[in-house]
Scaffold this active site. Structure first.
Site, PDB file in Angstrom:
ATOM      1  N   THR A  93       5.467   6.238  -0.100  1.00  0.00           N
ATOM      2  CA  THR A  93       6.841   6.167   0.417  1.00  0.00           C
ATOM      3  C   THR A  93       7.751   6.690  -0.688  1.00  0.00           C
ATOM      4  OG1 THR A  93       6.314   4.209   1.714  1.00  0.00           O
ATOM      5  CG2 THR A  93       8.644   4.650   1.319  1.00  0.00           C
ATOM      6  N   LYS A 168      10.525   6.814   8.283  1.00  0.00           N
ATOM      7  CA  LYS A 168      10.162   5.541   7.636  1.00  0.00           C
ATOM      8  C   LYS A 168      11.412   4.814   7.120  1.00  0.00           C
ATOM      9  CE  LYS A 168       7.704   2.796   4.688  1.00  0.00           C
ATOM     10  NZ  LYS A 168       6.561   1.979   4.773  1.00  0.00           N
ATOM     11  N   LYS A 243      12.914  -1.559  -2.005  1.00  0.00           N
ATOM     12  CA  LYS A 243      12.593  -0.165  -2.356  1.00  0.00           C
ATOM     13  C   LYS A 243      13.004   0.770  -1.206  1.00  0.00           C
ATOM     14  CE  LYS A 243       8.919   3.163  -2.937  1.00  0.00           C
ATOM     15  NZ  LYS A 243       7.529   3.537  -3.013  1.00  0.00           N
TER      16      LYS A 243
HETATM   17  P1  NAD Z   1       0.308   0.108  -6.038  1.00  0.00           P
HETATM   18  O1  NAD Z   1       1.283   0.017  -7.172  1.00  0.00           O
HETATM   19  O2  NAD Z   1      -0.601  -1.036  -5.766  1.00  0.00           O
HETATM   20  O3  NAD Z   1      -0.608   1.422  -6.213  1.00  0.00           O
HETATM   21  C1  NAD Z   1      -0.204   2.628  -6.793  1.00  0.00           C
HETATM   22  C2  NAD Z   1      -1.358   3.155  -7.606  1.00  0.00           C
HETATM   23  O4  NAD Z   1      -0.998   4.437  -8.150  1.00  0.00           O
HETATM   24  C3  NAD Z   1      -1.732   2.256  -8.789  1.00  0.00           C
HETATM   25  O5  NAD Z   1      -3.111   1.949  -8.767  1.00  0.00           O
HETATM   26  C4  NAD Z   1      -1.355   3.085 -10.009  1.00  0.00           C
HETATM   27  O6  NAD Z   1      -2.182   2.841 -11.128  1.00  0.00           O
HETATM   28  C5  NAD Z   1      -1.518   4.482  -9.477  1.00  0.00           C
HETATM   29  N1  NAD Z   1      -0.800   5.519 -10.232  1.00  0.00           N
HETATM   30  C6  NAD Z   1       0.440   5.453 -10.758  1.00  0.00           C
HETATM   31  N2  NAD Z   1       0.751   6.612 -11.354  1.00  0.00           N
HETATM   32  C7  NAD Z   1      -0.317   7.435 -11.212  1.00  0.00           C
HETATM   33  C8  NAD Z   1      -0.597   8.770 -11.590  1.00  0.00           C
HETATM   34  N3  NAD Z   1       0.292   9.504 -12.263  1.00  0.00           N
HETATM   35  N4  NAD Z   1      -1.787   9.293 -11.267  1.00  0.00           N
HETATM   36  C9  NAD Z   1      -2.714   8.547 -10.579  1.00  0.00           C
HETATM   37  N5  NAD Z   1      -2.506   7.278 -10.198  1.00  0.00           N
HETATM   38  C10 NAD Z   1      -1.311   6.727 -10.498  1.00  0.00           C
HETATM   39  O7  NAD Z   1       1.188   0.454  -4.747  1.00  0.00           O
HETATM   40  P2  NAD Z   1       0.740   0.302  -3.210  1.00  0.00           P
HETATM   41  O8  NAD Z   1       1.146  -1.034  -2.704  1.00  0.00           O
HETATM   42  O9  NAD Z   1      -0.659   0.778  -3.071  1.00  0.00           O
HETATM   43  O10 NAD Z   1       1.734   1.359  -2.528  1.00  0.00           O
HETATM   44  C11 NAD Z   1       1.526   2.759  -2.621  1.00  0.00           C
HETATM   45  C12 NAD Z   1       2.615   3.449  -1.826  1.00  0.00           C
HETATM   46  O11 NAD Z   1       2.575   2.986  -0.474  1.00  0.00           O
HETATM   47  C13 NAD Z   1       4.035   3.145  -2.350  1.00  0.00           C
HETATM   48  O12 NAD Z   1       4.792   4.319  -2.253  1.00  0.00           O
HETATM   49  C14 NAD Z   1       4.526   2.059  -1.408  1.00  0.00           C
HETATM   50  O13 NAD Z   1       5.921   2.045  -1.281  1.00  0.00           O
HETATM   51  C15 NAD Z   1       3.844   2.464  -0.115  1.00  0.00           C
HETATM   52  N6  NAD Z   1       3.635   1.349   0.834  1.00  0.00           N
HETATM   53  C16 NAD Z   1       3.145   0.148   0.394  1.00  0.00           C
HETATM   54  C17 NAD Z   1       2.936  -0.865   1.325  1.00  0.00           C
HETATM   55  C18 NAD Z   1       2.396  -2.220   0.893  1.00  0.00           C
HETATM   56  O14 NAD Z   1       2.409  -3.155   1.706  1.00  0.00           O
HETATM   57  N7  NAD Z   1       1.875  -2.363  -0.329  1.00  0.00           N
HETATM   58  C19 NAD Z   1       3.243  -0.667   2.674  1.00  0.00           C
HETATM   59  C20 NAD Z   1       3.698   0.578   3.089  1.00  0.00           C
HETATM   60  C21 NAD Z   1       3.893   1.580   2.153  1.00  0.00           C
END
Ligand code: NAD
Length: 295
Positions: A93, A168, A243
């Site tokens: 997102t 979204k 966010k």
């Molecule tokens: P998270 O923080 O758990 O996961 C993100 C991952 O990306 C982490 O493991 C981190 O180490 C990795 N990362 C960061 N920088 C990096 C890089 N340069 N190269 C490779 N890996 C890297 O977040 P999440 O909950 O998995 O969410 C991911 C996306 O999905 C976000 O944009 C969030 O807004 C969206 N989202 C989350 C949810 C939810 O319920 N968690 C729901 C809908 C959308």
């Protein structure tokens, strides 16, 4: 069997990648956190040392990252590495401007690209029932579709590059506003001595009905089971709602639009998160609102 590169194995990315492995695709993956790579290796994925490495031989590359700045940085690295014809799916997102920028970058390199943010949370990622809101060219959408189907239950092609992110944040701005509205109605009802179940019975079949009342009622013991019945454990955390509201306000700024209710909802969730409620479900804003005094 397709070769898939996957970057960002967090709360959402890892279970999404596991579903692709279960569907017998071959995955090369990268995350900056080594423990996430260990978890992926235990699921039969090939781990890589840097983002560009996942693109070697990839038919599809998927990114699931925290924000637009990181997605842009990762695209700087992967776009030159992908072979022409590869399709990149960004499911993070992120802000609409960054989404549009990565589409241009991918198109200039002859790569397919879609922005495909999701709703459905970690539960939906694990169950393979996410909703994908997709922006980008029809050809890239068609190429990505069989893989989105493995990770998701509903897939909507919303329009050109950036349209998925736009859908979204518009949806979540409305959700943030409607949840606050639902909470205010139930708090006022209680103060007026009106039984909250009676209010639910009226509103859920009347003109005030909405998802925040009918499906996700913020009052414990009222309506279908929701995080309110589980001490407001998420669900959808207030920090993630904040966010998305901030992204809606960034887009409103860039569009020179007031969105007064969206702005007010952003301020209220900001107060809730600053008061330590970021890990609480977003419907827990009812407690924050109940404590507010009339000025
Ligand atoms: P998270 O923080 O758990 O996961 C993100 C991952 O990306 C982490 O493991 C981190 O180490 C990795 N990362 C960061 N920088 C990096 C890089 N340069 N190269 C490779 N890996 C890297 O977040 P999440 O909950 O998995 O969410 C991911 C996306 O999905 C976000 O944009 C969030 O807004 C969206 N989202 C989350 C949810 C939810 O319920 N968690 C729901 C809908 C959308």
């Amino acid at each position: 069997m397709a070769n898939i590169g996957f970057i960002g194995l967090g709360n959402m990315g890892l279970p999404m990648a596991i579903n692709l492995v279960k569907a017998e695709h071959s995955l090369k993956v990268f995350d900056t956190v080594p423990t996430q790579l260990d978890k992926a290796a235990a699921e039969g994925m090939t781990t890589c040392l840097f983002a560009g490495q996942v693109c070697e031989d990839a038919d599809i590359v998927i990114t699931m990252l925290p924000n637009g700045e990181i997605v842009r940085k990762v695209f700087e690295e992967i776009v030159p590495t992908c072979a022409a014809g590869t399709t990149i799916i960004d499911s993070s997102t992120i802000d609409v401007s960054s989404a549009k920028a990565i589409h241009i970058q991918a198109a200039d390199a002859d790569l397919g690209c879609i922005d495909a943010p999701v709703s459905g949370g970690v539960g939906g990622a694990e169950a393979g029932t996410l909703t994908f809101m997709v922006g980008g060219p029809k050809k890239a959408f068609d190429q990505a579709h069989p893989f989105l189907e493995i990770m998701g239950g509903k897939i909507v092609h919303c329009g050109d590059g950036g349209a998925g992110q736009s859908a979204k944040i518009c949806n979540n701005m409305l959700l943030g506003i409607s949840m606050i509205g639902a909470c205010e109605a139930f708090i006022l009802a209680e103060k007026l001595g009106l039984d909250q179940q009676a209010l639910f019975d009226v509103v859920s079949t009347a003109s005030g009905s909405c998802w925040s009342v009918n499906t996700y009622c913020p009052v414990p013991g009222v309506g279908p089971k929701s995080p309110a019945d589980n001490d407001y454990k998420p669900g959808f955390a207030a920090a993630l709602m904040l966010k998305d509201l901030n992204l809606s306000q960034q887009a409103a700024d860039e569009s020179e639009l007031a969105t007064p209710m969206g702005k007010h909802a952003t301020d209220i969730y900001n107060e809730m998160v600053e008061a330590g409620g970021g890990d609480t479900d977003f419907s827990g804003v009812i407690k924050h609102l109940a404590d507010m005094k009339r000025k």
